[in-house]
Design a protein around this motif. Structure first.
Motif, PDB file in Angstrom:
ATOM      1  N   VAL A  63      -4.242   2.757  -3.613  1.00 44.72           N
ATOM      2  CA  VAL A  63      -3.032   2.817  -2.772  1.00 44.72           C
ATOM      3  C   VAL A  63      -1.831   2.453  -3.646  1.00 44.72           C
ATOM      4  CG1 VAL A  63      -1.920   1.953  -0.683  1.00 44.72           C
ATOM      5  CG2 VAL A  63      -4.428   2.026  -0.815  1.00 44.72           C
ATOM      6  N   THR A  65      -3.155  -3.101   2.220  1.00 40.66           N
ATOM      7  CA  THR A  65      -2.610  -1.770   2.496  1.00 40.66           C
ATOM      8  C   THR A  65      -2.348  -1.683   3.989  1.00 40.66           C
ATOM      9  OG1 THR A  65      -3.003   0.629   2.397  1.00 40.66           O
ATOM     10  CG2 THR A  65      -4.940  -0.750   2.770  1.00 40.66           C
ATOM     11  N   TYR A  66      -1.605  -0.662   4.378  1.00 45.58           N
ATOM     12  CA  TYR A  66      -1.498  -0.403   5.812  1.00 45.58           C
ATOM     13  C   TYR A  66      -2.886  -0.002   6.305  1.00 45.58           C
ATOM     14  CZ  TYR A  66       0.178   1.615  10.178  1.00 45.58           C
ATOM     15  OH  TYR A  66       0.377   1.905  11.492  1.00 45.58           O
ATOM     16  N   ALA A  96       1.207   7.298   0.201  1.00 43.49           N
ATOM     17  CA  ALA A  96       2.136   7.273   1.345  1.00 43.49           C
ATOM     18  C   ALA A  96       3.496   6.703   0.962  1.00 43.49           C
ATOM     19  CB  ALA A  96       1.530   6.447   2.482  1.00 43.49           C
ATOM     20  N   GLN A  97       3.481   5.693   0.083  1.00 43.23           N
ATOM     21  CA  GLN A  97       4.730   4.990  -0.242  1.00 43.23           C
ATOM     22  C   GLN A  97       5.276   5.395  -1.605  1.00 43.23           C
ATOM     23  OE1 GLN A  97       4.493   0.756   0.238  1.00 43.23           O
ATOM     24  NE2 GLN A  97       3.710   0.865   2.321  1.00 43.23           N
ATOM     25  N   MET A 136      -5.339  11.755   4.936  1.00 47.72           N
ATOM     26  CA  MET A 136      -6.433  11.010   4.287  1.00 47.72           C
ATOM     27  C   MET A 136      -7.758  11.312   4.965  1.00 47.72           C
ATOM     28  SD  MET A 136      -4.702   7.327   3.318  1.00 47.72           S
ATOM     29  CE  MET A 136      -4.162   6.876   4.966  1.00 47.72           C
ATOM     30  N   LYS A 175       9.988   6.195   4.991  1.00 44.77           N
ATOM     31  CA  LYS A 175       9.443   6.430   3.659  1.00 44.77           C
ATOM     32  C   LYS A 175      10.510   6.984   2.688  1.00 44.77           C
ATOM     33  CE  LYS A 175       5.143   5.206   4.350  1.00 44.77           C
ATOM     34  NZ  LYS A 175       5.275   4.210   5.409  1.00 44.77           N
ATOM     35  N   SER A 196       2.988  10.223   3.127  1.00 43.17           N
ATOM     36  CA  SER A 196       3.540  10.029   4.471  1.00 43.17           C
ATOM     37  C   SER A 196       5.029  10.373   4.445  1.00 43.17           C
ATOM     38  CB  SER A 196       3.387   8.566   4.897  1.00 43.17           C
ATOM     39  OG  SER A 196       4.073   8.349   6.121  1.00 43.17           O
ATOM     40  N   ASP A 219      -3.904   7.236  -1.886  1.00 44.37           N
ATOM     41  CA  ASP A 219      -2.968   6.981  -0.791  1.00 44.37           C
ATOM     42  C   ASP A 219      -1.594   6.797  -1.436  1.00 44.37           C
ATOM     43  OD1 ASP A 219      -1.281   5.925   1.100  1.00 44.37           O
ATOM     44  OD2 ASP A 219      -2.777   4.626   2.025  1.00 44.37           O
ATOM     45  N   GLY A 279       4.916  12.785   9.887  1.00 42.11           N
ATOM     46  CA  GLY A 279       4.668  13.891   8.958  1.00 42.11           C
ATOM     47  C   GLY A 279       3.886  13.408   7.758  1.00 42.11           C
ATOM     48  N   SER A 295       0.518  13.604   9.560  1.00 42.43           N
ATOM     49  CA  SER A 295       0.748  12.234   9.088  1.00 42.43           C
ATOM     50  C   SER A 295      -0.069  12.029   7.824  1.00 42.43           C
ATOM     51  CB  SER A 295       0.289  11.210  10.140  1.00 42.43           C
ATOM     52  OG  SER A 295      -1.119  11.313  10.318  1.00 42.43           O
ATOM     53  N   CYS A 296       0.184  10.906   7.167  1.00 41.46           N
ATOM     54  CA  CYS A 296      -0.649  10.562   6.002  1.00 41.46           C
ATOM     55  C   CYS A 296      -2.038  10.158   6.492  1.00 41.46           C
ATOM     56  CB  CYS A 296      -0.004   9.422   5.221  1.00 41.46           C
ATOM     57  SG  CYS A 296      -0.905   8.949   3.746  1.00 41.46           S
ATOM     58  N   SER A 297      -2.094   9.529   7.671  1.00 40.00           N
ATOM     59  CA  SER A 297      -3.401   9.155   8.223  1.00 40.00           C
ATOM     60  C   SER A 297      -4.267  10.392   8.375  1.00 40.00           C
ATOM     61  CB  SER A 297      -3.227   8.482   9.597  1.00 40.00           C
ATOM     62  OG  SER A 297      -2.357   7.393   9.500  1.00 40.00           O
ATOM     63  N   ALA A 300      -4.104   2.109   7.983  1.00 38.69           N
ATOM     64  CA  ALA A 300      -4.418   3.543   8.037  1.00 38.69           C
ATOM     65  C   ALA A 300      -5.391   3.971   6.937  1.00 38.69           C
ATOM     66  CB  ALA A 300      -3.128   4.364   7.921  1.00 38.69           C
TER      67      ALA A 300
HETATM   68  C1  LIG Z   1       0.170   2.593   2.323  1.00 34.30           C
HETATM   69  C2  LIG Z   1       0.188   3.460   3.547  1.00 34.30           C
HETATM   70  N1  LIG Z   1      -0.864   4.250   3.797  1.00 34.30           N
HETATM   71  C3  LIG Z   1      -0.891   5.051   4.873  1.00 34.30           C
HETATM   72  C4  LIG Z   1       0.140   5.080   5.777  1.00 34.30           C
HETATM   73  C5  LIG Z   1       0.034   5.942   6.983  1.00 34.30           C
HETATM   74  O1  LIG Z   1       1.017   6.913   7.015  1.00 34.30           O
HETATM   75  P1  LIG Z   1       1.313   7.716   8.373  1.00 34.30           P
HETATM   76  O2  LIG Z   1       2.088   6.805   9.252  1.00 34.30           O
HETATM   77  O3  LIG Z   1       2.101   8.905   7.923  1.00 34.30           O
HETATM   78  O4  LIG Z   1       0.010   8.078   8.946  1.00 34.30           O
HETATM   79  C6  LIG Z   1       1.255   4.283   5.555  1.00 34.30           C
HETATM   80  C7  LIG Z   1       2.379   4.276   6.509  1.00 34.30           C
HETATM   81  O5  LIG Z   1       3.084   3.328   6.686  1.00 34.30           O
HETATM   82  C8  LIG Z   1       1.290   3.439   4.419  1.00 34.30           C
HETATM   83  O6  LIG Z   1       2.325   2.642   4.167  1.00 34.30           O
END
Ligand SMILES: Cc1ncc(COP(=O)(O)O)c(C=O)c1O
Length: 375
Positions: A131, A85-86, A159-160, A64, A186, A181, A157, A194, A59-61, A88
């Motif tokens: 981000v 931000t999300y 992710a988007q 990071m 996405k 992400s 970040d 992933g 995952s992106c989490s 995460a």
């Molecule tokens: C800005 C941002 N950062 C991090 C994440 C985390 O990604 P993941 O769900 O792959 O861990 C997301 C997911 O929605 C996101 O939008």
């Protein structure tokens, strides 16, 4: 008419034979973890971003977290990021033991305000996490200047923001590491969880390859009787991209450019239709020569957001508010920052449906219903 925020089944229908073939191939050959599809994906994604290394993750989490850990971030360090931000992004900082320091956004772009970032730097600041929200790069020219001046690590970040750029330089390639992400919604989405880290730093890449799998090496030997050949080089974590998801991503990579073209076209249609509605603040279109946006979301601002949201819902249109309560106001997170622009945005922001397989009839309906609210 019903317009979904995103329609997964429709996207699958467009590429069903290729996806089914990729999945069956993995299942029939037992290619589940660390197999050829994963390596192929890592090579293709690194090439697409124009970097030396892509380390796929669960995952992106996860991406990071291991990026910050691999750079040595932990207790006693401050890491600057945004509240808008999300969660995460902030969670990854907290998981390392470092302290998240949240700064305000530029109200026009909804991304990190570089001045606010610079003002928040203290002797304990070790890194910044910009981000690239909604598929638009932060002002990385300024953020990188400040980070270099203060000798800070930069973990993006992204992710988007697969495919987005500023001045032709891709999201995720500005700093020490860029994290992506591939969550289904996405711009480049798989059919589960992933992510990936990209970097040009050979040493960091070697550490990340170890850290995504509990510090063990070598990774590409799946047979049980090979386990005794593994050495553990340090602490890590388990954040691995399933080979089936990698195989799916390999198929979807072939359609990525078309998907981005389509996202940008729909965003253009929205821009054209809404530019004369004074009650709406649109994404910052006039600077497109400088920024290449991929429109993960078409996020707009409206002082009467809740009214517009209700009107669209009543007309069968799904929208998303990201985020109604900003992270620094979430009681469970116990953070206290004064971020007036972020707080104002949380009362005004709303994202309209935008996905590549959306039909003309659908986006015209969204346009019609949105316009009718302001007439
Ligand atoms: C800005 C941002 N950062 C991090 C994440 C985390 O990604 P993941 O769900 O792959 O861990 C997301 C997911 O929605 C996101 O939008």
């Amino acid at each position: 008419m019903i317009v979904k925020f995103i329609d997964y089944t429709r996207a699958y229908g467009q590429i069903k034979p290729e996806i089914d073939e990729a999945i069956s191939h993995c299942l029939e050959n037992g290619d589940l973890i660390y197999r050829a599809d994963t390596k192929t994906f890592e090579e293709s994604f690194a090439k697409l971003c124009g970097v030396k290394h892509c380390i796929s993750t669960g995952s992106c989490s996860g991406a990071m977290f291991i990026s910050l850990k691999a750079l040595g971030l932990g207790m006693g360090h401050e890491v600057i990021t945004v509240s808008h931000t999300y969660v995460a992004t902030i969670d990854a900082i907290v998981a390392t033991g470092a302290l998240p320091v949240l700064v305000d956004i530029d109200p026009r772009t909804m991304n990190m305000d570089p001045d606010a970032f610079e003002k928040a730097i203290t002797p304990w600041t070790k890194a910044v996490m910009p981000v690239h929200l909604n598929g638009r790069c932060c002002d990385m020219s300024r953020i990188m200047d400040i980070a270099v001046k203060h000798n800070l690590f930069v973990v993006e970040d992204a992710a988007q923001a697969v495919g987005a750029d500023q001045h032709g330089k891709k999201a995720g390639t500005f700093g020490n590491a860029g994290c992506f992400s591939f969550y289904p919604a996405k711009v480049l989405g798989c059919y589960g969880e992933g992510g990936a880290v990209i970097t040009d730093d050979d040493e960091l890449a070697s550490t990340l390859y170890l850290m995504r799998d509990h510090g063990e090496w070598p990774p590409y030997i799946p047979a049980p009787n090979n386990n005794d050949k593994k050495t553990i080089y340090g602490w890590g974590y388990n954040t691995i991209l399933d080979n089936i998801q990698a195989a799916i991503l390999n198929v979807k990579l072939d359609f990525l450019d078309d998907a981005i073209v389509r996202r940008r076209l729909i965003a253009d249609k929205y821009d054209e239709a809404f530019f004369n509605i004074s009650a709406l603040d649109l994404p910052p279109a006039p600077t497109r020569w400088e920024y290449f946006d991929v429109y993960q979301n078409y996020a707009i601002r409206c002082e009467d957001r809740d009214g517009l949201e209700k009107h669209l819902t009543d007309n069968g249109i799904e929208t998303i508010v990201s985020w109604r309560t900003p992270n620094h106001k979430q009681k469970g997170l116990g953070m206290n920052f004064n971020l007036p622009e972020t707080e104002r945005l949380s009362n005004e922001v709303i994202s309209l449906p935008l996905f590549p397989d959306m039909t003309e009839e659908e986006f015209k309906y969204v346009i019609g219903c949105t316009r009718s609210y302001f007439q």
